[in-house]
Motif scaffolding. Structure first.
Motif, PDB file in Angstrom:
ATOM      1  N   LYS A  18      -3.908  -1.814 -11.714  1.00 26.21           N
ATOM      2  CA  LYS A  18      -4.959  -0.795 -11.780  1.00 26.21           C
ATOM      3  C   LYS A  18      -6.341  -1.437 -11.776  1.00 26.21           C
ATOM      4  O   LYS A  18      -7.236  -1.001 -11.042  1.00 26.21           O
ATOM      5  N   GLU A  19      -6.526  -2.474 -12.580  1.00 23.57           N
ATOM      6  CA  GLU A  19      -7.824  -3.156 -12.626  1.00 23.57           C
ATOM      7  C   GLU A  19      -8.167  -3.808 -11.290  1.00 23.57           C
ATOM      8  O   GLU A  19      -9.307  -3.758 -10.845  1.00 23.57           O
ATOM      9  N   ILE A  20      -7.182  -4.408 -10.637  1.00 23.13           N
ATOM     10  CA  ILE A  20      -7.414  -5.035  -9.333  1.00 23.13           C
ATOM     11  C   ILE A  20      -7.853  -3.986  -8.313  1.00 23.13           C
ATOM     12  O   ILE A  20      -8.815  -4.185  -7.565  1.00 23.13           O
ATOM     13  N   LEU A  21      -7.154  -2.836  -8.299  1.00 20.14           N
ATOM     14  CA  LEU A  21      -7.501  -1.785  -7.346  1.00 20.14           C
ATOM     15  C   LEU A  21      -8.872  -1.184  -7.648  1.00 20.14           C
ATOM     16  O   LEU A  21      -9.628  -0.858  -6.727  1.00 20.14           O
ATOM     17  N   GLU A  29     -13.128   0.677   0.752  1.00 20.33           N
ATOM     18  CA  GLU A  29     -12.428   1.949   0.682  1.00 20.33           C
ATOM     19  C   GLU A  29     -10.929   1.667   0.591  1.00 20.33           C
ATOM     20  O   GLU A  29     -10.397   0.835   1.326  1.00 20.33           O
ATOM     21  N   LEU A  30     -10.261   2.368  -0.326  1.00 18.59           N
ATOM     22  CA  LEU A  30      -8.817   2.180  -0.493  1.00 18.59           C
ATOM     23  C   LEU A  30      -8.065   2.892   0.618  1.00 18.59           C
ATOM     24  O   LEU A  30      -8.446   3.985   1.031  1.00 18.59           O
ATOM     25  N   ASN A  31      -6.964   2.276   1.072  1.00 14.33           N
ATOM     26  CA  ASN A  31      -6.122   2.969   2.044  1.00 14.33           C
ATOM     27  C   ASN A  31      -5.239   3.971   1.294  1.00 14.33           C
ATOM     28  O   ASN A  31      -5.273   4.073   0.072  1.00 14.33           O
ATOM     29  N   TYR A  32      -4.438   4.713   2.030  1.00 14.64           N
ATOM     30  CA  TYR A  32      -3.625   5.780   1.447  1.00 14.64           C
ATOM     31  C   TYR A  32      -2.709   5.263   0.330  1.00 14.64           C
ATOM     32  O   TYR A  32      -2.667   5.833  -0.766  1.00 14.64           O
ATOM     33  N   GLU A  33      -1.972   4.197   0.605  1.00 18.19           N
ATOM     34  CA  GLU A  33      -1.028   3.672  -0.377  1.00 18.19           C
ATOM     35  C   GLU A  33      -1.738   3.168  -1.632  1.00 18.19           C
ATOM     36  O   GLU A  33      -1.269   3.373  -2.751  1.00 18.19           O
ATOM     37  N   GLN A  34      -2.857   2.501  -1.449  1.00 19.80           N
ATOM     38  CA  GLN A  34      -3.620   1.996  -2.590  1.00 19.80           C
ATOM     39  C   GLN A  34      -4.157   3.150  -3.431  1.00 19.80           C
ATOM     40  O   GLN A  34      -4.140   3.094  -4.660  1.00 19.80           O
ATOM     41  N   ASN A  35      -4.620   4.202  -2.766  1.00 17.38           N
ATOM     42  CA  ASN A  35      -5.143   5.364  -3.474  1.00 17.38           C
ATOM     43  C   ASN A  35      -4.049   6.072  -4.272  1.00 17.38           C
ATOM     44  O   ASN A  35      -4.258   6.458  -5.431  1.00 17.38           O
ATOM     45  N   ILE A  36      -2.887   6.235  -3.676  1.00 19.05           N
ATOM     46  CA  ILE A  36      -1.750   6.858  -4.369  1.00 19.05           C
ATOM     47  C   ILE A  36      -1.362   6.014  -5.583  1.00 19.05           C
ATOM     48  O   ILE A  36      -1.089   6.541  -6.667  1.00 19.05           O
ATOM     49  N   THR A  37      -1.309   4.701  -5.409  1.00 17.65           N
ATOM     50  CA  THR A  37      -0.948   3.792  -6.495  1.00 17.65           C
ATOM     51  C   THR A  37      -1.945   3.904  -7.645  1.00 17.65           C
ATOM     52  O   THR A  37      -1.559   4.005  -8.812  1.00 17.65           O
ATOM     53  N   LEU A  38      -3.225   3.897  -7.324  1.00 16.94           N
ATOM     54  CA  LEU A  38      -4.259   3.995  -8.354  1.00 16.94           C
ATOM     55  C   LEU A  38      -4.177   5.327  -9.093  1.00 16.94           C
ATOM     56  O   LEU A  38      -4.263   5.364 -10.327  1.00 16.94           O
TER      57      LEU A  38
END
Length: 114
Positions: A18-21, A29-38
């Motif tokens: 979470k902190e890394i993201l 800008e976060l991609n779709y997978e990164q955004n879902i993960t966060l």
């Protein structure tokens, strides 16, 4: 995935992901997978990063747990023996109830961040 090999793999706690993201999202800008993960990681209660690392170290040292299992315990924040048994259900090395109670006592020493 042709031509790609995994060189090294290491389990890390969700709070660290979470902190890394969050740091990455400040400049990019976060991609779709990164955004879902966060979004997923923001929904659940967790220990702080420092507490997570300390708990993982203690679980590995005192109870001789594999890093993957220690990270699962920190990420899932088990509240009772039933929760903890589910984490150990597929583990090849069995752990007895007394050790599980000691693990729960260890976890109770740390505050959970909402």
């Amino acid at each position: 995935m042709i031509g790609k090999n995994i060189i090294e793999s290491e389990p890390i706690p969700g709070v660290e992901v979470k902190e890394i993201l969050e740091e990455f999202s400040e400049d990019n800008e976060l991609n779709y997978e990164q955004n879902i993960t966060l979004n997923h990681l923001a929904r659940f209660k967790r220990y702080s990063l420092e507490d997570s690392q300390e708990i993982i170290a203690k679980l590995q040292e005192e109870f001789n747990l594999r890093p993957k299992v220690a990270v699962h315990i920190v990420d899932l924040v088990p509240e009772d023996l039933a929760d903890l048994r589910l984490i150990f259900a597929k583990e090849p090395s069995k752990i007895d109830n007394e050790e599980m109670k000691k693990i729960l006592e260890l976890l109770e020493q740390y505050d959970v961040v909402e």
